[in-house]
Design a protein around this motif. Structure first.
Motif, mmCIF file in Angstrom:
data_model
loop_
_atom_site.group_PDB
_atom_site.id
_atom_site.type_symbol
_atom_site.label_atom_id
_atom_site.label_comp_id
_atom_site.label_asym_id
_atom_site.label_seq_id
_atom_site.Cartn_x
_atom_site.Cartn_y
_atom_site.Cartn_z
ATOM 1 N N HIS A 1 -2.616 4.310 5.753
ATOM 2 C CA HIS A 1 -2.974 3.667 4.499
ATOM 3 C C HIS A 1 -4.453 3.942 4.242
ATOM 4 O O HIS A 1 -5.169 4.392 5.131
ATOM 5 C CB HIS A 1 -2.764 2.157 4.565
ATOM 6 C CG HIS A 1 -1.341 1.758 4.782
ATOM 7 N ND1 HIS A 1 -0.313 2.131 3.942
ATOM 8 C CD2 HIS A 1 -0.775 1.007 5.748
ATOM 9 C CE1 HIS A 1 0.810 1.616 4.390
ATOM 10 N NE2 HIS A 1 0.565 0.932 5.489
ATOM 11 N N ARG B 1 1.920 4.766 1.441
ATOM 12 C CA ARG B 1 2.022 5.282 2.803
ATOM 13 C C ARG B 1 1.821 6.799 2.813
ATOM 14 O O ARG B 1 2.388 7.509 1.983
ATOM 15 C CB ARG B 1 3.389 4.951 3.386
ATOM 16 C CG ARG B 1 3.572 3.480 3.641
ATOM 17 C CD ARG B 1 4.979 3.188 4.127
ATOM 18 N NE ARG B 1 5.215 1.732 4.176
ATOM 19 C CZ ARG B 1 6.387 1.201 4.486
ATOM 20 N NH1 ARG B 1 7.412 1.966 4.771
ATOM 21 N NH2 ARG B 1 6.534 -0.106 4.495
ATOM 22 N N LYS C 1 0.807 -1.216 0.000
ATOM 23 C CA LYS C 1 0.000 0.000 0.000
ATOM 24 C C LYS C 1 0.844 1.271 0.000
ATOM 25 O O LYS C 1 2.011 1.261 0.376
ATOM 26 C CB LYS C 1 -0.918 0.014 1.232
ATOM 27 C CG LYS C 1 -2.123 -0.885 1.077
ATOM 28 C CD LYS C 1 -2.923 -0.901 2.349
ATOM 29 C CE LYS C 1 -4.211 -1.660 2.158
ATOM 30 N NZ LYS C 1 -5.316 -0.802 1.746
#
Ligand SMILES: [Zn+2]
Length: 73
Positions: free
Chosen positions: A43, A13, A11
């Protein structure tokens, strides 16, 4: 909420929640920022409602057999 390391690495950040919120607002679908306990960054998650638990674990047999031990007189 425990975040998987593999998900964390995958993901994007965000350093601040505000930054994550701005990114969420620009998405075509609803997203919610959350604090990751792996990297201490934010996230975005798309799962806002409808928590569905898988029922696969209920289908496992426990070994009980209805036709056990025929009695013969
Ligand atoms: Zn993370």
């Amino acid at each position: 909420m425990r975040t998987r390391l593999s998900i964390c690495l995958r993901k994007i950040r965000y350093a601040t929640q505000e930054e994550a919120l701005q990114a969420a607002l620009g998405a075509p679908f609803p997203l919610r920022p959350y604090l990751c306990d792996r990297c201490r960054c934010f996230h975005l998650t798309g799962r806002i409602k409808g928590k569905r638990m898988p029922r696969a674990w209920m289908l496992g047999g426990d070994g009980s057999d209805p036709k056990a031990g025929p009695k013969a007189d």
